[in-house]
Design a protein around this motif. Structure first.
Motif, short mmCIF file in Angstrom:
data_model
loop_
_atom_site.label_atom_id
_atom_site.label_comp_id
_atom_site.label_asym_id
_atom_site.label_seq_id
_atom_site.Cartn_x
_atom_site.Cartn_y
_atom_site.Cartn_z
N HIS A 64 0.87 -1.18 0.00
CA HIS A 64 0.00 0.00 0.00
C HIS A 64 0.90 1.23 0.00
N ASP A 65 0.30 2.39 -0.07
CA ASP A 65 1.07 3.63 -0.04
C ASP A 65 0.90 4.28 1.33
N PRO A 66 1.91 4.19 2.20
CA PRO A 66 1.78 4.70 3.55
C PRO A 66 2.03 6.20 3.68
N GLN B 103 -6.44 5.98 0.81
CA GLN B 103 -5.65 4.96 0.12
C GLN B 103 -6.21 4.91 -1.29
N GLY B 104 -5.51 5.58 -2.20
CA GLY B 104 -6.01 5.68 -3.57
C GLY B 104 -7.28 6.50 -3.63
N ILE C 187 6.16 9.02 5.34
CA ILE C 187 5.24 8.03 5.89
C ILE C 187 4.32 8.67 6.92
N THR C 188 3.03 8.40 6.83
CA THR C 188 2.05 8.92 7.78
C THR C 188 1.49 7.81 8.69
N LYS D 40 -2.63 -1.28 -3.56
CA LYS D 40 -1.70 -0.86 -4.60
C LYS D 40 -0.46 -0.29 -3.92
N GLY D 41 0.66 -0.92 -4.15
CA GLY D 41 1.89 -0.47 -3.55
C GLY D 41 2.53 0.69 -4.30
#
Length: 203
Positions: free
Chosen positions: A112-114, A120-121, A162-163, A194-195
């Protein structure tokens, strides 16, 4: 813990959920095998996250739920208002003799996108935030170390900060039965994982 103004009252008793895992037939509820440990992870919508981790060798059982907020025993609809403070999360019960915490964290960071805060997306809201809730000090230490290592990799790739919240688990509330192992029951269902394409170093 972050305090959310106007948090919903919730209820004193648990909401209805499933008793057993739809894929492996194991109990979603403790007691778990003595050798197992528990960590709770939020990476956006919990459907795809649970699928990701129940497929991981060494994971005994997984369960979708809500954690990180204030409202006791929230429903999905309440959590989606953003007024419970909870994130959509997955309880991961694993055998550390088979799968290390570093491996689980690598899976977490890379899928994922941290860096996106409360989203997230296309999924937007505090319930979709990135969060790691630990049950042992060693897990918290590993999470903080892996976050620092992954941040270095993200920065080198020109990505943001990063959050992800990292803190001890206060309470995990099971999600409704239809959310448990959702993508096993609905193979064509939505999965928002999704990374970033950035690899996470491991210890």
């Amino acid at each position: 813990m972050t305090l959310f103004a106007g948090a919903l009252k919730g209820r004193d008793t648990p909401i209805s959920t499933s008793d057993t895992h739809a894929v492996n037939g194991r109990s979603l509820h403790p007691p778990f095998p003595q050798a197992c440990e528990v960590i709770v992870l939020g990476m956006g919508c919990f459907w795809g996250v649970e699928l990701l981790f129940w497929q991981q060798p060494g994971v005994f059982v997984t369960a979708a739920g809500y954690a990180g907020g204030q409202t006791p025993h929230p429903t999905y609809e309440e959590t989606c208002t953003g007024r419970t403070g909870h994130a959509e999360v997955v309880k991961v019960v694993y055998d550390p003799a088979v799968v290390s915490i570093d491996t689980l964290l690598k899976t977490f960071w890379e899928n994922h996108d941290p860096t996106q805060g409360n989203r997230q997306g296309n999924d937007i809201g505090s319930q979709y935030r990135s969060i790691i809730l630990t049950t042992r000090q060693a897990q918290k230490n590993a999470a903080e170390q892996s976050a620092a290592a992954f941040q270095a990799s993200l920065s080198a790739a020109g990505r943001g900060d990063i959050t992800t919240e990292i803190r001890p688990l206060a309470q995990f509330y099971y999600a409704e039965g239809y959310h448990q192992q959702y993508l096993a029951k609905n193979p064509g269902g939505y999965c928002g994982l999704k990374g970033t394409g950035v690899r996470c170093p491991t210890a």
